[in-house]
Design a protein around this motif. Sequence first.
Motif, PDB file in Angstrom:
ATOM      1  N   TRP A 469      -8.161  27.402  27.953  1.00  0.00           N
ATOM      2  CA  TRP A 469      -6.726  27.239  27.715  1.00  0.00           C
ATOM      3  C   TRP A 469      -5.925  28.263  28.515  1.00  0.00           C
ATOM      4  N   GLU A 470      -6.481  28.723  29.602  1.00  0.00           N
ATOM      5  CA  GLU A 470      -5.882  29.787  30.398  1.00  0.00           C
ATOM      6  C   GLU A 470      -4.442  29.491  30.808  1.00  0.00           C
ATOM      7  N   ALA A 471      -4.167  28.244  31.218  1.00  0.00           N
ATOM      8  CA  ALA A 471      -2.843  27.895  31.727  1.00  0.00           C
ATOM      9  C   ALA A 471      -1.971  27.179  30.697  1.00  0.00           C
ATOM     10  N   TYR A 472      -2.446  27.055  29.466  1.00  0.00           N
ATOM     11  CA  TYR A 472      -1.678  26.368  28.423  1.00  0.00           C
ATOM     12  C   TYR A 472      -0.496  27.233  28.021  1.00  0.00           C
ATOM     13  N   GLU A 473       0.704  26.658  28.078  1.00  0.00           N
ATOM     14  CA  GLU A 473       1.907  27.450  27.859  1.00  0.00           C
ATOM     15  C   GLU A 473       2.470  27.336  26.450  1.00  0.00           C
ATOM     16  N   GLY A 474       1.979  26.412  25.670  1.00  0.00           N
ATOM     17  CA  GLY A 474       2.460  26.283  24.301  1.00  0.00           C
ATOM     18  C   GLY A 474       1.720  27.226  23.373  1.00  0.00           C
ATOM     19  N   GLU A 475       2.014  27.106  22.092  1.00  0.00           N
ATOM     20  CA  GLU A 475       1.309  27.909  21.101  1.00  0.00           C
ATOM     21  C   GLU A 475      -0.091  27.322  20.944  1.00  0.00           C
ATOM     22  N   LEU A 476      -1.098  28.148  21.169  1.00  0.00           N
ATOM     23  CA  LEU A 476      -2.472  27.658  21.109  1.00  0.00           C
ATOM     24  C   LEU A 476      -2.818  27.277  19.689  1.00  0.00           C
ATOM     25  N   LEU A 477      -3.205  26.044  19.499  1.00  0.00           N
ATOM     26  CA  LEU A 477      -3.516  25.539  18.170  1.00  0.00           C
ATOM     27  C   LEU A 477      -4.850  26.082  17.696  1.00  0.00           C
ATOM     28  N   GLY A 478      -4.921  26.424  16.431  1.00  0.00           N
ATOM     29  CA  GLY A 478      -6.132  26.998  15.884  1.00  0.00           C
ATOM     30  C   GLY A 478      -6.715  26.160  14.785  1.00  0.00           C
ATOM     31  N   LYS A 479      -7.410  26.790  13.876  1.00  0.00           N
ATOM     32  CA  LYS A 479      -8.123  26.070  12.835  1.00  0.00           C
ATOM     33  C   LYS A 479      -7.158  25.533  11.773  1.00  0.00           C
ATOM     34  N   GLU A 480      -7.440  24.328  11.335  1.00  0.00           N
ATOM     35  CA  GLU A 480      -6.825  23.789  10.147  1.00  0.00           C
ATOM     36  C   GLU A 480      -7.951  23.457   9.189  1.00  0.00           C
ATOM     37  N   SER A 481      -7.659  22.776   8.126  1.00  0.00           N
ATOM     38  CA  SER A 481      -8.670  22.484   7.123  1.00  0.00           C
ATOM     39  C   SER A 481      -9.796  21.663   7.724  1.00  0.00           C
ATOM     40  N   THR A 482     -11.027  22.117   7.553  1.00  0.00           N
ATOM     41  CA  THR A 482     -12.179  21.381   8.081  1.00  0.00           C
ATOM     42  C   THR A 482     -12.602  20.253   7.157  1.00  0.00           C
ATOM     43  N   THR A 483     -11.901  20.110   6.028  1.00  0.00           N
ATOM     44  CA  THR A 483     -12.247  19.020   5.113  1.00  0.00           C
ATOM     45  C   THR A 483     -11.519  17.733   5.479  1.00  0.00           C
ATOM     46  N   THR A 484     -10.551  17.823   6.395  1.00  0.00           N
ATOM     47  CA  THR A 484      -9.832  16.632   6.832  1.00  0.00           C
ATOM     48  C   THR A 484     -10.786  15.701   7.567  1.00  0.00           C
ATOM     49  N   ARG A 485     -10.839  14.464   7.141  1.00  0.00           N
ATOM     50  CA  ARG A 485     -11.742  13.506   7.764  1.00  0.00           C
ATOM     51  C   ARG A 485     -11.086  12.898   9.002  1.00  0.00           C
ATOM     52  N   GLY A 486     -11.508  13.347  10.159  1.00  0.00           N
ATOM     53  CA  GLY A 486     -10.975  12.804  11.393  1.00  0.00           C
ATOM     54  C   GLY A 486     -11.917  11.776  11.999  1.00  0.00           C
TER      55      GLY A 486
END
Length: 599
Positions: A469-486
């Motif tokens: 994510w070296e060049a990513y200019e937005g807020e780097l997204l991190g962990k959310e709930s791992t129980t969410t079924r994606g």
Amino acid sequence: MAKISCVRNFFGVLQSVAAAALLYVFLYSGVLVFQRGSFPKSPVDLVKNPVAKPSTDNGTPMIPNKLRVEKINPHANWFNRPESMVTANDDYLGKRPHINTVANLTRLVEMCRGSYENIEKMPYVQKCMKYMAEKESEYYYVPPAGEGASEQPPKLAEYLNSDGNDNTLAVYPAHKPATKETIGKCNGPIVPYHVYWAGPATWRVELFIKSHLYTQNIPCVRLFLWLDGDRDPKAAEKMPKDPLFQKFMPFVERGDITIMTWKFPSRIPLPKGDNTDGVGYYKIEGRPNSKGEYVVGDGLIRDARGQEWLVLSEKQKTFLPVAVSDAVRFVVLHQYGGAYFDMDVIMLRDMRPLLIGEEHSFAERWGGHPSPGDYNTAVMSLTANSSLSSYLLRGGVRMGLNFHPRIIGVMAVKDGRNFDFNMLETAAFDPIWTEFNWGRLGQCTVPCIHDYGQVFKGNSKAFPLKDEWEAYEGELLGKESTTTRGHFWDIKTTIPPLAIKGRAVDEAVTYDRDALSKMEYKIEEDRYPPTNRTVENFFRGSWTYHVHNQWSKNPEPSSWLNVIQRAQDGFFLGGRMNPYGEEWNGPSILPYEISWEYA
């Protein structure tokens, strides 16, 4: 004594060779027996069927016996693993471009290349991608009223069958979306796309077709699948029966996909005008043959109606280069027009704006090579039966059927025809090529990928990459709930029996996919844990991504390619939108096969 010594040495060598052969047979047999899970019935069986592929009674593949239950972790598996640690933004591209939207290719070239002489912007790939992603208003435009492609008579359209009625309508029909039964109606010209393939379908065929259906304006495009009939005359008969391709047969029946047989033609029609590439016609025409045809130039004939043809002898076709697809794309685009794509290309955006302008002939730069003739034609567009397409076609034939793009490019530069053939930078279609081919300058791409194998990697050793994510200019997204079924493997079927370690096969336990999907997910037990990867951030701005012939690999769970697969299948299963915020309303499509080596 010398003769006895020679004989002794000969038999000694023969004995060593025999011993080595026996050892090889022993080891080879051991490996095959291990892979089969049983001893062969006979030596003939071992030779003809070295590795038996487990299947059910109806012949469909099942999980091999060697993938025993210890490799299916109830708390971290294909069925309960979240797709990502963050919530995906599916409709990240906004509303699909207007039917008449045209891309200004000249501006795209200049903004991503710079001046023609110095190409000073060419190494800044991420800067070009950012421009393409954020500045559509500067290079997309809708022509003034009355000048749009949809406002022109279909009879005058460039593309054959552009109105869905063989160009017989007075005006284009009103738009009708595709349904399960019909492909719908396009309120503008229908654009043909072409791909070439030889052999059985693989997951790459599936990836291309799904990415096509996931991103393109379905009523306004037709996909022609060219199968090599020179190698296999029955290729077009076999493909509809191919187990993997059968999931796309509803689209053949609906009209989305047309299966075509490729055979190198003996003659190719040419447009009116000088077709000698400046060499000139024969001053004295030969005598007409029985069909009233005259030889008017080297490899050129003119029939009784005045139509000129490029003629190929059987000897020329015999010496066709190994890279048949290099020739296919030039011949097909000359005859049909539209766009050609290599099968190992993933579509990321709607290609239509690049293809409906008056000047839409283009290809890509060959990596970071600075020469104006260093073309790459993995993605290419040409106007059918045009001066440029016939020039390129004649040139390839003249050079001994050599259609390698860089050879064709040198020819075009020498003759000054490269100015008619736009060269888009790698950021448009193959954004990481410059990364290792030549010196990329400025920021790395988003994601920052250094080799073509990285998009297949999903395990903890590959993520988090220190610079992904070296060049990513937005807020780097991190962990959310791992129980969410994606997950999207919500199929109410049963996994074929698996042999539990220590038990016989007939005592194997049967697992239900839905039951596995509801098991508690434990990220600490996952060899391929979800990350913050989403399709939204996969080379944003690029129209395609080129996988580059990595045919033997399968995507690992949570890899970039697996994230793409899951987004596509979620869309086709009705639970998600595509990048343009559209819901799927077509025939159901079975999901990707599970790669059981990563179970």
